[in-house]
Design a protein around this motif. Structure first.
Motif: not given
Length: 263
Positions: A100, A102-104, A139, A143, A148, A155
């Motif tokens: 989470s 990575f997105d917010k 962040q 990243f 990846r 995931r």
């Protein structure tokens, strides 16, 4: 009270079993302790060979990362295990926080507060630059550093795994809720009312998430998070038929020893 009730005997709790021909090893929360993972892997291989042929599965109960010093290499090692063993992976709350983050930005802040800094640094991010950066810059560093392929691997982790009469999950389940209705958040985060629930769940639940000094082997659940990142003790549970046993690797002043005993 009539005589029928007076002489009635309480039925014993059925003993959970793994299907014939199968053997399972479940590993508790690792939290970046590569040294303990490597040693417990060797101990599991020795134990598995000693017990003879079986369809053996190793299950990671989640929280491979955070808090300990070597999260990146633990993730790599866990992936590598699947080349030589039949392995399945369950998502923990720390994998959830990591993904989470990575997105917010708010999720990234929460991740750092819960041992995520150690994870980011384990991917080769410069500690001084990271600590001097603002949240958004930090962040971006994360990243750029995390492959990846690692994110795709994390995931792919499962919510729960059912083998015979045993249910494997990271944190636990919501009591009296059907297994197919369990919320992912509960499976990764729950403590109460799961931990103190006195009744049966229809399965024997094997979980991590809640740290205890010794494994908790109760009538309705088995908890095997012995706090590897702070205690130096990583626990695995072995299961075959109705038999169950514990394998523990413990570090003290740099020396690691392994002990196997009945559960």
């Amino acid at each position: 009270m009539n005589l029928r009730n007076f002489f009635r005997r309480e039925q014993p709790t059925p003993i959970a079993a793994i299907p014939p021909g199968e053997r399972v090893y479940a590993i508790g929360d690792i939290h970046g302790r590569l040294d303990l993972l490597v040693e417990i892997g060797r101990a599991i291989d020795r134990d598995d060979a000693r017990r003879g042929p079986a369809d053996t599965t190793v299950i990671f109960l989640g929280d491979l990362i955070d808090r300990g010093p070597e999260s990146a290499t633990v993730v790599a090692a866990a992936r590598e295990w699947a080349r030589e063993r039949k392995v399945r992976y369950i998502a923990g709350n720390h994998e959830e926080m990591f993904l989470s983050s990575f997105d917010k930005l708010a999720a990234f802040r929460n991740f750092l507060r819960n041992g995520g800094t150690e994870t980011v640094l384990s991917y080769g991010v410069d500690p001084e630059a990271f600590m001097a950066a603002d949240l958004e810059q930090a962040q971006k560093m994360m990243f750029a550093a995390v492959p990846r392929a690692d994110l795709a691997f994390l995931r792919s982790f499962e919510q729960m795994i059912l083998v015979g009469d045993y249910l494997f999950v990271h944190a636990g389940i919501r009591p009296d809720e059907p297994l197919d209705k369990q919320a992912p958040h509960d499976c990764r985060w729950i403590r109460e009312p799961f931990l103190s629930h006195p009744g049966q769940h229809g399965v024997m639940v094997v979980h991590g998430h809640t740290v205890t000094g010794e494994p908790e082997v109760l009538a309705n659940r088995i908890g095997i998070d012995t706090g590897a990142f702070m205690s130096g003790c990583l626990t695995a549970l072995g299961l075959e038929g109705r038999d169950r046993w514990l394998i523990q690797t413990s570090e003290d002043s740099g020396a690691i020893e392994t002990v196997a005993r009945a559960a």
